[in-house]
Enzyme design. Structure first.
Site, PDB file in Angstrom:
ATOM      1  N   TRP A  33       0.859  -1.233  -0.091  1.00  0.00           N
ATOM      2  CA  TRP A  33       0.089  -0.008  -0.117  1.00  0.00           C
ATOM      3  C   TRP A  33       0.878   1.503   0.060  1.00  0.00           C
ATOM      4  CZ3 TRP A  33       1.477   3.120   4.126  1.00  0.00           C
ATOM      5  CH2 TRP A  33       1.903   2.297   5.103  1.00  0.00           C
ATOM      6  N   ASN A  34       2.026   1.092   0.563  1.00  0.00           N
ATOM      7  CA  ASN A  34       3.003   2.552   0.614  1.00  0.00           C
ATOM      8  C   ASN A  34       3.185   3.200  -0.732  1.00  0.00           C
ATOM      9  OD1 ASN A  34       4.591   0.350   0.386  1.00  0.00           O
ATOM     10  ND2 ASN A  34       6.181   1.221   1.415  1.00  0.00           N
ATOM     11  N   GLU A  78      10.934  -8.566  -1.732  1.00  0.00           N
ATOM     12  CA  GLU A  78      11.421  -7.471  -1.127  1.00  0.00           C
ATOM     13  C   GLU A  78      10.795  -7.164   0.036  1.00  0.00           C
ATOM     14  OE1 GLU A  78      11.284  -3.788   0.098  1.00  0.00           O
ATOM     15  OE2 GLU A  78      10.485  -3.011  -2.051  1.00  0.00           O
ATOM     16  N   LEU A  79      11.499  -7.174   1.295  1.00  0.00           N
ATOM     17  CA  LEU A  79      10.854  -7.227   2.650  1.00  0.00           C
ATOM     18  C   LEU A  79      11.367  -5.939   3.296  1.00  0.00           C
ATOM     19  CD1 LEU A  79      11.571 -10.934   3.331  1.00  0.00           C
ATOM     20  CD2 LEU A  79       9.498  -9.884   2.389  1.00  0.00           C
ATOM     21  N   CYS A  93      10.219   1.339   2.724  1.00  0.00           N
ATOM     22  CA  CYS A  93      10.893   0.389   3.306  1.00  0.00           C
ATOM     23  C   CYS A  93      12.288   0.866   3.415  1.00  0.00           C
ATOM     24  CB  CYS A  93      11.029  -0.689   2.564  1.00  0.00           C
ATOM     25  SG  CYS A  93      10.917  -0.593   0.666  1.00  0.00           S
ATOM     26  N   LYS A 135      -2.188  -8.835  -7.150  1.00  0.00           N
ATOM     27  CA  LYS A 135      -2.914  -8.818  -5.985  1.00  0.00           C
ATOM     28  C   LYS A 135      -2.521  -7.354  -5.178  1.00  0.00           C
ATOM     29  CE  LYS A 135      -2.862  -9.569  -2.057  1.00  0.00           C
ATOM     30  NZ  LYS A 135      -3.844  -8.409  -1.595  1.00  0.00           N
ATOM     31  N   PRO A 136      -3.161  -6.476  -5.399  1.00  0.00           N
ATOM     32  CA  PRO A 136      -2.823  -5.184  -4.446  1.00  0.00           C
ATOM     33  C   PRO A 136      -3.128  -5.304  -3.106  1.00  0.00           C
ATOM     34  CG  PRO A 136      -4.452  -4.524  -6.090  1.00  0.00           C
ATOM     35  CD  PRO A 136      -4.197  -6.112  -6.251  1.00  0.00           C
ATOM     36  N   GLU A 184      11.687  -1.459  12.502  1.00  0.00           N
ATOM     37  CA  GLU A 184      11.397  -0.527  11.329  1.00  0.00           C
ATOM     38  C   GLU A 184      10.174   0.375  11.930  1.00  0.00           C
ATOM     39  OE1 GLU A 184      10.713  -0.648   6.842  1.00  0.00           O
ATOM     40  OE2 GLU A 184      10.212  -2.536   7.862  1.00  0.00           O
ATOM     41  N   GLY A 223       6.468  -6.541   0.804  1.00  0.00           N
ATOM     42  CA  GLY A 223       6.011  -6.440   2.193  1.00  0.00           C
ATOM     43  C   GLY A 223       6.751  -6.657   3.390  1.00  0.00           C
ATOM     44  N   SER A 224       6.174  -6.973   4.230  1.00  0.00           N
ATOM     45  CA  SER A 224       7.065  -7.291   5.764  1.00  0.00           C
ATOM     46  C   SER A 224       7.706  -8.503   5.844  1.00  0.00           C
ATOM     47  CB  SER A 224       6.052  -7.101   6.772  1.00  0.00           C
ATOM     48  OG  SER A 224       5.000  -8.436   6.791  1.00  0.00           O
TER      49      SER A 224
END
Length: 479
Positions: A151-152, A250-251, A284, A175-176, A381, A228-229
Site C-alpha cells: 500500500w505504501n 522485497e521485505l 522500506c 494482487k494489490p 522498523e 511487504g513485511s
C-alpha cells in the site's frame, strides 16, 4: 476513474467483473470512503491461473519487439492519465500530491525501461571442450507470475513487478493491498485500453491469505513476487515449499543514515528530510537510524530540528503539504509507541511526537536525540515520521552499529571524502547505498536487500532476469 460512490470490478481474462463483497477504500486523511472495490475468492484466482496458462503460450511466442510495443503503449496510457492517477494515489494512500505525481512518473519510466530491456534478454554461445560439441544458453520466460504489491507505493511497486514480467514473456496476476487497490485498478484500466491479449494481465482483490494461498498451492503459478513485511515473507517461504514455487521477496528495512564530520551539513539536513519524511516515513528505504559524528552532532541536530518544524502536515491534496497521514490507526499507534519507548530510555524529544488533527491519522514529524541503541526504534522498523538521532565517534564504530541489524535493504552516507565514502560503501551490508543521495532508486539499477530484507532484485537488468529461466543446450552430431 469515477466518484467515491463507484464500485470497481476486478480485471479477469480481459473483462471487468463485479462481485461481492465489495471492500471500502478510505482516505486516511479524513476517513471518507473514496470508492468500493469488488473482491474475489480462491476459486476466481484458480480460474485466473487457468486463463493465464492458456494465454502464456501465445504471449511468450511474441517477439520481444512486439511485447515492447505493448509496454510502451501502456506507459503512454499511464502518462496521459498522470494527474488523475496521482490524485487517486493521494486519496487512498494519503501522501502529498507532489509525491504521488513523482510516483506516477516513475511507474511510466519503469514500463519504458523494461520495454527496452526486454529486447536484451541475451543468451550466449559457449566454447565447447569436447570435439564435435557446441553449447549455447537461452533465456525463456518463467511462466505465470503472481505479483503481490503493498500500500505504501501502490502504483510504482506494482509496476516494478508487472512491467518486467510482461517484458520477459510472462503472464501476471496482480494482487494489490486491499487498503490501496484503486491505483492498481487505474493501471489495469490503462492495460485494458491498449488491448493486451486476454489473460496476459489480470487483477484480483480479496483476502491475502486466501488468494496468495491459491497461488502457492497451484503449480500453474511458477513464481510469486512480493513486497511487504519480513514476517509475511517467512509465511510465503514456508508456503512455497510444497511446489518449490520460486519467490522474489522485497521485505523490511532498517536503514542507517550516516553523516561524517566532513559532510556538507546543509546537504545532509535536506537529504535526511527526504529520506525520513517522504511518504510520511512509510517507506522500506526510509532513514530509520540517523548517526552523526560527534564534532558536527549539535550543528546537525539544531539545523535538522528547525527544518522539521517547518514541514507542513495535512491532507495530501492541500497546497504545500510535506507530510500526510499515516495509513491507519494501528500504524500511528506503533510509531507513537516507539517514541514513548525511546523517551523512557533517556532520549530527548526535540519536536513532534503527538497525534494531531481532529480527524485523520496524522503524527507530527518527530525528532528524537541521544537515542540509545536498545530503543525499539533503533532495533525495529518504525515505518512512520520519527527520526531517532545519535552520535558516533569513529568510522569503525558507526560501521559496526549500522550493520547491527538483520535487515540490509538501504543505507545512506554523507561525506565529502572519497576515501571514507568507499570504505563505508564496501563495509555496509545493504543492497542499496545512497552516497550523498537521499533518493537512490532508479529504473536501470537493481533494488533489493541483504539478510532478512529479502531474496532477489527488482529493476535493472536483474529485474528482468528475475522472470527468466536459464536453459543450456548441448548439441552434438547435427549435420
Amino acid at each position: 476513474m469515477s466518484t467515491a460512490t463507484t464500485t470497481y470490478g476486478v480485471y479477469l481474462n480481459g473483462e471487468w467483473v463485479e462481485s461481492e463483497p465489495a471492500v471500502a477504500v478510505t482516505n486516511p486523511a479524513n476517513g471518507t470512503v473514496v470508492g468500493y472495490v469488488s473482491t474475489v475468492g480462491r476459486d476466481r484466482v484458480h480460474q485466473a491461473l487457468c486463463d493465464a496458462r492458456r494465454a502464456f503460450a501465445n504471449w511468450k511466442s511474441l517477439t520481444a519487439m512486439a511485447r515492447a510495443d505493448y509496454l510502451q503503449t501502456i506507459a503512454a496510457a499511464i502518462a496521459k492519465k498522470h494527474d488523475d492517477i496521482a490524485r487517486t494515489i493521494t486519496l487512498e494512500n494519503g501522501k502529498p500530491l507532489a509525491q504521488s505525481q513523482a510516483e506516477v512518473a516513475m511507474a511510466v519510466d519503469h514500463f519504458r525501461w523494461f520495454a527496452e530491456e526486454g529486447r536484451r534478454a541475451y543468451g550466449r554461445i559457449v566454447p565447447g571442450q569436447a570435439q564435435g560439441k557446441r553449447h549455447f544458453v537461452l533465456k525463456s520466460p518463467i511462466g505465470v507470475v503472481g505479483a503481490v504489491s503493498p500500500w505504501n507505493f501502490p502504483l510504482v511497486l506494482a509496476a516494478r513487478k508487472v512491467a518486467p514480467a510482461l517484458a520477459a514473456g510472462c503472464c501476471v496476476i496482480l494482487k494489490p493491498s486491499h487498503l490501496t487497490p484503486l491505483s492498481s485498478i487505474a493501471l489495469a484500466e490503462c492495460i485494458h485500453e491498449v488491448e493486451l491479449p486476454r489473460g496476459v494481465f489480470q487483477l484480483v482483490v480479496g483476502d491475502a491469505a486466501e488468494l496468495v494461498g491459491e497461488m502457492l498451492a497451484n503449480p500453474t503459478c511458477a513464481k510469486i513476487s512480493f513486497t511487504g513485511s519480513t514476517e509475511v515473507g517467512r509465511v510465503l517461504i514456508r508456503g512455497a515449499a510444497e511446489n518449490i514455487t520460486k519467490l522474489s521477496l522485497e521485505l523490511g528495512g532498517h536503514a542507517p543514515f550516516v553523516i561524517l564530520d566532513d559532510a556538507d551539513i546543509g546537504r545532509a539536513v535536506e537529504g535526511a528530510l527526504t529520506a525520513k519524511f517522504r511518504n510520511t516515513g512509510q517507506a522500506c528505504i526510509a532513514a530509520n537510524r540517523v548517526y552523526v559524528q560527534s564534532s558536527v552532532y549539535d550543528e546537525f541536530v539544531n539545523r535538522f530540528v528547525t527544518a522539521v518544524r517547518h514541514l507542513k502536515i495535512g491532507n495530501g491534496l492541500d497546497d504545500g503539504v510535506d507530510v500526510g497521514p499515516m495509513i491507519h490507526r494501528k500504524a500511528l499507534e506503533r510509531a507513537m509507541g516507539h517514541i514513548a519507548d525511546a523517551v523512557n530510555r533517556g532520549a530527548r524529544l526535540l519536536c513532534g511526537g503527538r497525534h494531531t488533527g481532529e480527524v485523520g491519522e496524522f503524527l507530527q514529524p518527530t525528532v528524537l536525540a541521544d537515542v540509545p541503541d536498545g530503543a525499539l526504534c533503533m532495533c525495529e522498523e518504525t515505518f512512520g515520521p520519527v527520526a531517532p538521532v545519535c552520535r558516533f565517534r569513529s568510522i569503525d564504530e558507526v560501521i559496526e552499529r549500522a550493520n547491527r541489524t538483520p535487515y540490509g535493504l538501504a543505507a545512506y552516507v554523507y561525506t565529502n571524502s572519497i576515501t571514507t565514502a568507499f570504505r563505508l560503501v564496501e563495509s555496509l551490508d545493504f543492497g542499496t547505498i545512497g552516497l550523498n543521495d537521499s533518493v537512490p532508486s532508479t529504473s536501470q539499477c537493481p533494488f533489493g536487500g541483504f539478510g532478512q530484507s529479502g531474496w532477489g532484485r527488482e529493476l535493472g537488468m536483474e529485474g528482468l532476469d528475475a522472470f527468466l529461466e536459464t536453459k543450456h543446450v548441448s548439441m552434438a552430431g547435427c549435420a
